[in-house]
Scaffold this motif. Structure first.
Motif, PDB file in Angstrom:
ATOM      1  N   PRO A  31       0.967  -0.987   0.634  1.00 32.57           N
ATOM      2  CA  PRO A  31      -0.163   0.385  -0.011  1.00 32.57           C
ATOM      3  C   PRO A  31       0.983   1.081   0.193  1.00 32.57           C
ATOM      4  O   PRO A  31       1.895   1.460   0.419  1.00 32.57           O
ATOM      5  CB  PRO A  31      -0.673   0.003   1.405  1.00 32.57           C
ATOM      6  N   PRO A  32      -0.031   2.214  -0.648  1.00 32.76           N
ATOM      7  CA  PRO A  32       1.167   3.538  -0.094  1.00 32.76           C
ATOM      8  C   PRO A  32       1.262   4.048   0.820  1.00 32.76           C
ATOM      9  O   PRO A  32       1.285   3.817   1.901  1.00 32.76           O
ATOM     10  CB  PRO A  32      -0.538   4.806  -0.980  1.00 32.76           C
ATOM     11  N   ASN A  33       2.526   4.750   0.861  1.00 31.64           N
ATOM     12  CA  ASN A  33       3.347   5.170   2.288  1.00 31.64           C
ATOM     13  C   ASN A  33       3.792   3.803   2.975  1.00 31.64           C
ATOM     14  O   ASN A  33       3.787   4.257   4.552  1.00 31.64           O
ATOM     15  CB  ASN A  33       2.277   6.038   2.824  1.00 31.64           C
ATOM     16  N   HIS A  34       3.734   2.584   2.484  1.00 33.89           N
ATOM     17  CA  HIS A  34       4.056   1.784   3.592  1.00 33.89           C
ATOM     18  C   HIS A  34       5.665   0.256   2.762  1.00 33.89           C
ATOM     19  O   HIS A  34       5.814   1.232   1.562  1.00 33.89           O
ATOM     20  CB  HIS A  34       2.950   0.460   3.704  1.00 33.89           C
ATOM     21  N   LYS A  35       6.762   0.260   3.866  1.00 31.72           N
ATOM     22  CA  LYS A  35       8.066   0.044   3.624  1.00 31.72           C
ATOM     23  C   LYS A  35       8.209  -1.068   4.032  1.00 31.72           C
ATOM     24  O   LYS A  35       7.632  -1.698   5.749  1.00 31.72           O
ATOM     25  CB  LYS A  35       8.967   0.950   4.670  1.00 31.72           C
ATOM     26  N   GLY A  36       8.256  -1.998   3.808  1.00 31.78           N
ATOM     27  CA  GLY A  36       8.355  -4.161   3.987  1.00 31.78           C
ATOM     28  C   GLY A  36       6.638  -4.762   4.305  1.00 31.78           C
ATOM     29  O   GLY A  36       7.139  -5.043   5.384  1.00 31.78           O
TER      30      GLY A  36
END
Length: 116
Positions: free
Chosen positions: A16-21
């Motif tokens: 999803p947007p603005n997520h990392k890992g």
């Protein structure tokens, strides 16, 4: 011959947007009111019931490990790890392990009449 739900256009994992890992995929949409849920460990050659069955509750099966075969009427569907499948309780059905390892399945029983 069993159909794979991968052939049915089920959503793949995404970030999803603005997520990392972080990766996720939607397993099911609204399908009535949740009545109860359970986790099942289905051993090699296990499952059931033999002869199929029907009832008023619907099921959402989520496979968290292994692979299962869901029999609905005269059709068979293969559901693999990280996939889900909706079963209308009024359609004759059963669920069977379809692999050499124990399959782990979360079962959510719902009211309602919507199919995925």
């Amino acid at each position: 011959m069993a159909d794979s739900i991968k052939e049915k256009g089920i959503q793949r994992f995404m970030t999803p947007p603005n997520h990392k890992g972080f990766s996720a995929k939607k397993l099911f949409d609204e399908n009535g009111r949740i009545k109860w849920g359970a986790i099942a460990y289905i051993e090699k050659n296990g499952g059931g019931p033999e002869g199929n069955h029907t009832h008023s509750d619907n099921h959402i099966f989520i496979v968290t490990d292994g692979e299962v075969k869901i029999v609905m009427g005269d059709k068979e569907f293969i559901v693999r790890k990280n996939e889900s499948f909706f079963v209308d309780g009024m359609v004759s059905h059963s669920i069977w392990n379809n692999s050499e390892q124990t399959a782990v399945v979360i079962k959510i029983s719902t009211e309602g009449d919507g199919l995925l």
